[in-house]
Design a protein around this motif. Structure first.
Motif, PDB file in Angstrom:
ATOM      1  N   LEU A  76     -15.983 -30.611   3.903  1.00  0.00           N
ATOM      2  CA  LEU A  76     -14.546 -30.452   3.661  1.00  0.00           C
ATOM      3  C   LEU A  76     -14.236 -30.460   2.168  1.00  0.00           C
ATOM      4  CD1 LEU A  76     -11.904 -30.123   5.214  1.00  0.00           C
ATOM      5  CD2 LEU A  76     -11.662 -32.603   5.190  1.00  0.00           C
ATOM      6  N   ARG A  77     -15.020 -31.192   1.382  1.00  0.00           N
ATOM      7  CA  ARG A  77     -14.798 -31.273  -0.069  1.00  0.00           C
ATOM      8  C   ARG A  77     -15.331 -30.060  -0.823  1.00  0.00           C
ATOM      9  NH1 ARG A  77     -16.801 -36.611   0.830  1.00  0.00           N
ATOM     10  NH2 ARG A  77     -18.728 -36.025  -0.225  1.00  0.00           N
ATOM     11  N   THR A  78     -16.102 -29.203  -0.172  1.00  0.00           N
ATOM     12  CA  THR A  78     -16.657 -28.036  -0.858  1.00  0.00           C
ATOM     13  C   THR A  78     -15.625 -26.918  -0.931  1.00  0.00           C
ATOM     14  OG1 THR A  78     -17.550 -27.033   1.154  1.00  0.00           O
ATOM     15  CG2 THR A  78     -18.984 -28.583  -0.016  1.00  0.00           C
ATOM     16  N   ASN A  79     -15.814 -26.038  -1.865  1.00  0.00           N
ATOM     17  CA  ASN A  79     -14.950 -24.867  -2.024  1.00  0.00           C
ATOM     18  C   ASN A  79     -15.799 -23.611  -1.989  1.00  0.00           C
ATOM     19  OD1 ASN A  79     -12.404 -26.230  -2.374  1.00  0.00           O
ATOM     20  ND2 ASN A  79     -13.204 -26.922  -4.354  1.00  0.00           N
ATOM     21  N   PRO A  80     -16.127 -23.159  -0.808  1.00  0.00           N
ATOM     22  CA  PRO A  80     -17.028 -22.003  -0.705  1.00  0.00           C
ATOM     23  C   PRO A  80     -16.355 -20.692  -1.090  1.00  0.00           C
ATOM     24  CG  PRO A  80     -16.242 -22.613   1.455  1.00  0.00           C
ATOM     25  CD  PRO A  80     -15.708 -23.645   0.502  1.00  0.00           C
ATOM     26  N   TRP A 112     -16.101 -17.167   0.299  1.00  0.00           N
ATOM     27  CA  TRP A 112     -16.366 -16.468   1.547  1.00  0.00           C
ATOM     28  C   TRP A 112     -17.114 -15.172   1.286  1.00  0.00           C
ATOM     29  CZ3 TRP A 112     -15.785 -20.183   4.609  1.00  0.00           C
ATOM     30  CH2 TRP A 112     -14.747 -21.084   4.470  1.00  0.00           C
ATOM     31  N   GLY A 113     -18.084 -14.915   2.094  1.00  0.00           N
ATOM     32  CA  GLY A 113     -18.878 -13.706   1.955  1.00  0.00           C
ATOM     33  C   GLY A 113     -19.988 -13.827   0.931  1.00  0.00           C
ATOM     34  N   ASP A 114     -20.151 -15.006   0.323  1.00  0.00           N
ATOM     35  CA  ASP A 114     -21.183 -15.231  -0.682  1.00  0.00           C
ATOM     36  C   ASP A 114     -22.536 -15.364   0.020  1.00  0.00           C
ATOM     37  OD1 ASP A 114     -22.828 -16.008  -2.749  1.00  0.00           O
ATOM     38  OD2 ASP A 114     -21.651 -17.774  -3.303  1.00  0.00           O
ATOM     39  N   SER A 115     -23.351 -14.335  -0.082  1.00  0.00           N
ATOM     40  CA  SER A 115     -24.643 -14.348   0.610  1.00  0.00           C
ATOM     41  C   SER A 115     -25.582 -15.404   0.029  1.00  0.00           C
ATOM     42  CB  SER A 115     -25.289 -12.969   0.572  1.00  0.00           C
ATOM     43  OG  SER A 115     -25.521 -12.583  -0.763  1.00  0.00           O
ATOM     44  N   ASN A 116     -25.408 -15.743  -1.242  1.00  0.00           N
ATOM     45  CA  ASN A 116     -26.251 -16.779  -1.847  1.00  0.00           C
ATOM     46  C   ASN A 116     -25.993 -18.156  -1.225  1.00  0.00           C
ATOM     47  OD1 ASN A 116     -27.589 -15.056  -3.615  1.00  0.00           O
ATOM     48  ND2 ASN A 116     -25.985 -15.240  -5.160  1.00  0.00           N
ATOM     49  N   ALA A 117     -24.741 -18.443  -0.928  1.00  0.00           N
ATOM     50  CA  ALA A 117     -24.413 -19.733  -0.312  1.00  0.00           C
ATOM     51  C   ALA A 117     -24.995 -19.815   1.095  1.00  0.00           C
ATOM     52  CB  ALA A 117     -22.900 -19.933  -0.277  1.00  0.00           C
ATOM     53  N   SER A 118     -24.894 -18.743   1.842  1.00  0.00           N
ATOM     54  CA  SER A 118     -25.483 -18.713   3.187  1.00  0.00           C
ATOM     55  C   SER A 118     -26.999 -18.837   3.114  1.00  0.00           C
ATOM     56  CB  SER A 118     -25.101 -17.425   3.907  1.00  0.00           C
ATOM     57  OG  SER A 118     -23.713 -17.372   4.115  1.00  0.00           O
ATOM     58  N   TYR A 119     -27.601 -18.153   2.148  1.00  0.00           N
ATOM     59  CA  TYR A 119     -29.044 -18.225   1.969  1.00  0.00           C
ATOM     60  C   TYR A 119     -29.473 -19.649   1.603  1.00  0.00           C
ATOM     61  CZ  TYR A 119     -33.668 -17.601  -0.039  1.00  0.00           C
ATOM     62  OH  TYR A 119     -34.999 -17.725  -0.323  1.00  0.00           O
ATOM     63  N   ARG A 120     -28.705 -20.297   0.719  1.00  0.00           N
ATOM     64  CA  ARG A 120     -29.016 -21.668   0.308  1.00  0.00           C
ATOM     65  C   ARG A 120     -29.063 -22.589   1.516  1.00  0.00           C
ATOM     66  NH1 ARG A 120     -24.647 -22.938  -2.272  1.00  0.00           N
ATOM     67  NH2 ARG A 120     -23.815 -24.187  -0.585  1.00  0.00           N
ATOM     68  N   LYS A 145     -15.474 -23.764   7.126  1.00  0.00           N
ATOM     69  CA  LYS A 145     -16.420 -23.889   6.012  1.00  0.00           C
ATOM     70  C   LYS A 145     -17.867 -23.983   6.482  1.00  0.00           C
ATOM     71  CE  LYS A 145     -13.290 -25.854   2.618  1.00  0.00           C
ATOM     72  NZ  LYS A 145     -13.047 -26.959   1.680  1.00  0.00           N
ATOM     73  N   SER A 146     -18.066 -24.013   7.787  1.00  0.00           N
ATOM     74  CA  SER A 146     -19.440 -24.108   8.286  1.00  0.00           C
ATOM     75  C   SER A 146     -20.155 -22.760   8.290  1.00  0.00           C
ATOM     76  CB  SER A 146     -19.463 -24.718   9.685  1.00  0.00           C
ATOM     77  OG  SER A 146     -18.837 -23.855  10.604  1.00  0.00           O
ATOM     78  N   ASP A 147     -19.396 -21.662   8.298  1.00  0.00           N
ATOM     79  CA  ASP A 147     -19.997 -20.316   8.229  1.00  0.00           C
ATOM     80  C   ASP A 147     -19.399 -19.617   7.025  1.00  0.00           C
ATOM     81  OD1 ASP A 147     -20.999 -17.778   8.500  1.00  0.00           O
ATOM     82  OD2 ASP A 147     -20.094 -17.389  10.445  1.00  0.00           O
ATOM     83  N   LEU A 148     -20.204 -19.490   5.981  1.00  0.00           N
ATOM     84  CA  LEU A 148     -19.702 -18.946   4.717  1.00  0.00           C
ATOM     85  C   LEU A 148     -19.661 -17.427   4.694  1.00  0.00           C
ATOM     86  CD1 LEU A 148     -21.581 -21.391   2.341  1.00  0.00           C
ATOM     87  CD2 LEU A 148     -19.257 -21.576   3.236  1.00  0.00           C
ATOM     88  N   SER A 149     -20.186 -16.790   5.730  1.00  0.00           N
ATOM     89  CA  SER A 149     -20.234 -15.330   5.714  1.00  0.00           C
ATOM     90  C   SER A 149     -18.870 -14.705   5.976  1.00  0.00           C
ATOM     91  CB  SER A 149     -21.251 -14.813   6.732  1.00  0.00           C
ATOM     92  OG  SER A 149     -20.859 -15.158   8.046  1.00  0.00           O
TER      93      SER A 149
END
Length: 187
Positions: A71-75, A77-85, A144-148
């Motif tokens: 909840l404290r993160t600020n993703p 959206w659509g950032d493939s690097n965050a999903s990959y991480r 925030k659980s799915d950043l795609s």
């Protein structure tokens, strides 16, 4: 002298009790064999239930802590690097951690449909915390659980594993560095 630690003597006492209980008309109820007598005298079954309940509570509390972090993160959206991480962090989990996280997912997914809904997550988070959560706050956690993609309303097992892995490693590093940085200097 009597040997108080003689296992055969203790075994004999169990047999005598079992035989006494098998006498017709015994006020002690129906007859049982020696294994049943031991089981009746053993508190392990109720202790196992209590321990199982405590372990499940611990697992749910761990999941709540992970969602508080997310909840404290600020993703982005659509950032493939965050999903990959997140997917990379899942591969770094031990088999025991993966199994534990799957168990937590199944505890939360009370409907058994393979996804965690807003209602299911809200019920669990409120049961392990003292605070009431708004639906919007729980929806934000789920989103925030799915950043795609922005606008998620359910969490799949893969997304859940990513959330748990990211938070698990965040807390691992944070707590490790806090332990090493005794004077809180940041070095």
């Amino acid at each position: 002298a009597i040997d108080y630690y003689n296992i055969n003597l203790i075994e004999k006492q169990f047999e005598d009790v079992a035989k006494a209980n098998q006498v017709k008309g015994s006020p002690n109820g129906p007859s049982r064999n020696i294994e049943e007598e031991r089981a009746a005298l053993s508190p392990s079954s109720s202790n196992d239930s209590i321990i199982s309940l405590l372990v499940r509570f611990k697992l749910l509390r761990q999941a709540a802590r992970c969602f508080e972090y997310i909840l404290r993160t600020n993703p982005s959206w659509g950032d493939s690097n965050a999903s990959y991480r997140r997917s990379l962090l899942v591969t770094k989990l031990t088999n025991a951690q993966r199994e534990e996280f799957k168990e937590v997912f199944n505890l939360i997914d009370t409907s058994g449909d393979g996804v965690i809904s807003v209602l299911e997550l809200k019920q669990v988070l409120e049961s392990v915390n003292d605070e009431q959560l708004s639906d919007d706050r729980v929806k934000e956690m789920i989103n925030k659980s799915d950043l795609s993609v922005d606008g998620n309303t359910e969490i799949s097992l893969d997304e859940f594993m990513g959330v748990m892995a990211e938070a698990e490693f965040y807390y691992l590093f944070k707590e490790t560095f806090a332990t090493l940085d005794k004077d809180n200097s940041g070095y």
